[in-house]
Design a protein around this motif. Structure first.
Motif, PDB file in Angstrom:
ATOM      1  N   LEU A  96       7.400  -6.487   0.317  1.00 63.45           N
ATOM      2  CA  LEU A  96       6.286  -6.515  -0.627  1.00 63.45           C
ATOM      3  C   LEU A  96       5.308  -7.652  -0.350  1.00 63.45           C
ATOM      4  O   LEU A  96       4.103  -7.530  -0.584  1.00 63.45           O
ATOM      5  CB  LEU A  96       6.827  -6.635  -2.054  1.00 63.45           C
ATOM      6  N   PRO A 141       4.156  -2.378   1.790  1.00 63.31           N
ATOM      7  CA  PRO A 141       4.092  -2.301   0.321  1.00 63.31           C
ATOM      8  C   PRO A 141       4.430  -0.923  -0.238  1.00 63.31           C
ATOM      9  O   PRO A 141       4.959  -0.826  -1.348  1.00 63.31           O
ATOM     10  CB  PRO A 141       2.649  -2.698   0.008  1.00 63.31           C
ATOM     11  N   ASP A 142       4.142   0.135   0.513  1.00 59.72           N
ATOM     12  CA  ASP A 142       4.482   1.470   0.026  1.00 59.72           C
ATOM     13  C   ASP A 142       5.996   1.654  -0.038  1.00 59.72           C
ATOM     14  O   ASP A 142       6.533   2.208  -1.014  1.00 59.72           O
ATOM     15  CB  ASP A 142       3.855   2.540   0.925  1.00 59.72           C
ATOM     16  N   ARG A 145       7.253  -0.435  -2.971  1.00 62.39           N
ATOM     17  CA  ARG A 145       6.985   0.220  -4.267  1.00 62.39           C
ATOM     18  C   ARG A 145       8.003   1.324  -4.533  1.00 62.39           C
ATOM     19  O   ARG A 145       8.525   1.439  -5.650  1.00 62.39           O
ATOM     20  CB  ARG A 145       5.565   0.799  -4.257  1.00 62.39           C
ATOM     21  N   HIS A 146       8.291   2.120  -3.508  1.00 61.76           N
ATOM     22  CA  HIS A 146       9.244   3.223  -3.673  1.00 61.76           C
ATOM     23  C   HIS A 146      10.643   2.698  -3.974  1.00 61.76           C
ATOM     24  O   HIS A 146      11.326   3.199  -4.880  1.00 61.76           O
ATOM     25  CB  HIS A 146       9.257   4.076  -2.402  1.00 61.76           C
ATOM     26  N   ALA A 149      10.763   1.286  -7.499  1.00 60.63           N
ATOM     27  CA  ALA A 149      10.717   2.352  -8.502  1.00 60.63           C
ATOM     28  C   ALA A 149      12.074   3.035  -8.645  1.00 60.63           C
ATOM     29  O   ALA A 149      12.538   3.312  -9.770  1.00 60.63           O
ATOM     30  CB  ALA A 149       9.644   3.375  -8.124  1.00 60.63           C
ATOM     31  N   ARG A 196       0.898  -4.956  -8.658  1.00 65.29           N
ATOM     32  CA  ARG A 196       0.567  -3.654  -8.062  1.00 65.29           C
ATOM     33  C   ARG A 196       1.748  -2.685  -8.088  1.00 65.29           C
ATOM     34  O   ARG A 196       1.541  -1.462  -8.041  1.00 65.29           O
ATOM     35  CB  ARG A 196       0.084  -3.843  -6.614  1.00 65.29           C
ATOM     36  N   VAL A 197       2.980  -3.214  -8.168  1.00 63.12           N
ATOM     37  CA  VAL A 197       4.138  -2.314  -8.239  1.00 63.12           C
ATOM     38  C   VAL A 197       4.620  -2.129  -9.673  1.00 63.12           C
ATOM     39  O   VAL A 197       5.701  -1.582  -9.898  1.00 63.12           O
ATOM     40  CB  VAL A 197       5.291  -2.806  -7.335  1.00 63.12           C
ATOM     41  N   GLY A 198       3.839  -2.603 -10.647  1.00 59.80           N
ATOM     42  CA  GLY A 198       4.121  -2.255 -12.039  1.00 59.80           C
ATOM     43  C   GLY A 198       4.676  -3.343 -12.925  1.00 59.80           C
ATOM     44  O   GLY A 198       4.946  -3.089 -14.105  1.00 59.80           O
TER      45      GLY A 198
END
Length: 213
Positions: A96, A141-142, A145-146, A149, A196-198
């Motif tokens: 991240l 970062p994708d 994020r996954h 989550a 950005r990831v919540g």
């Protein structure tokens, strides 16, 4: 230079060495003004660039400081959730945070990204090099994020309007960033990545003593 009894020339040698303390922000100015001859500590990236352009001043590169992002893995009180108590969330932080951006932009290229507790400046780096090289850690970062989550959902958290909640309350990270140097801006980069990831982030900008407490 000094000639000893047998005629051998040694040196250069100083007749007197005076030691004094200088604030990190003041030291580059004192060097440029000729008030001190040698400063044995790191200075801010902006000051390094200015000193490199100053005639008569030589800048030597050496490890001066190591910065780390410390995560609290302790379980939260009943009814709350500490995301960093989840191993998968902690691991996702590796992908991240953009270490290259921090080294290139915030430290003006005067820093080296470090993927593990043992860094390139450590005498033990070669021992761990193959493990670090094979870790697969890279800014993604994708993927982060996954992974976050999946782990947060499995822990019972819910993403509501782009922010993680647990038991109906926002999941808020309390984040301390040091303010004495570029670490303040590093903190802002990490905060933005977390948001950005919540995550909701409560920033506290502190100097050494209160931050340590």
């Amino acid at each position: 230079f000094r000639s000893v009894a047998d005629g051998t020339v040694t040196g250069p040698a100083a007749d007197t060495i005076r030691f004094s303390a200088h604030e990190k922000d003041r030291a580059p100015l004192d060097l440029a003004a000729g008030e001190i001859d040698l400063y044995l500590d790191g200075v801010a990236p902006d000051a390094i660039q200015a000193l490199q352009e100053k005639p008569g001043v030589t800048v030597y590169s050496s490890p001066a400081q190591a910065n780390a992002l410390l995560l609290n893995p302790a379980p939260a009180p009943e009814g709350q959730l500490n995301p960093f108590s989840i191993p998968e969330v902690r691991r996702a932080m590796q992908e991240l945070v953009d270490r290259d951006l921090i080294a290139r932009d915030l430290y003006r290229g005067f820093a080296t990204p470090q993927l593990a507790a043992v860094g390139p400046a450590s005498p033990d780096y070669l021992t761990a090099y193959d493990v670090i090289r094979g870790s697969g850690i890279a800014y993604d970062p994708d993927y982060a994020r996954h992974a976050i989550a999946e782990a947060m959902t499995a822990a019972g958290a819910t993403l509501v309007d782009g922010r993680w909640t647990y038991g109906g309350a926002p999941v808020t990270l309390i984040f301390i960033a040091r303010v004495e140097d570029a670490r303040r801006r590093v903190g802002d980069v990490v905060r933005a990545a977390l948001e950005r990831v919540g995550f909701s982030v409560e920033m506290q900008y502190l100097t050494y003593a209160p931050a340590s407490d």
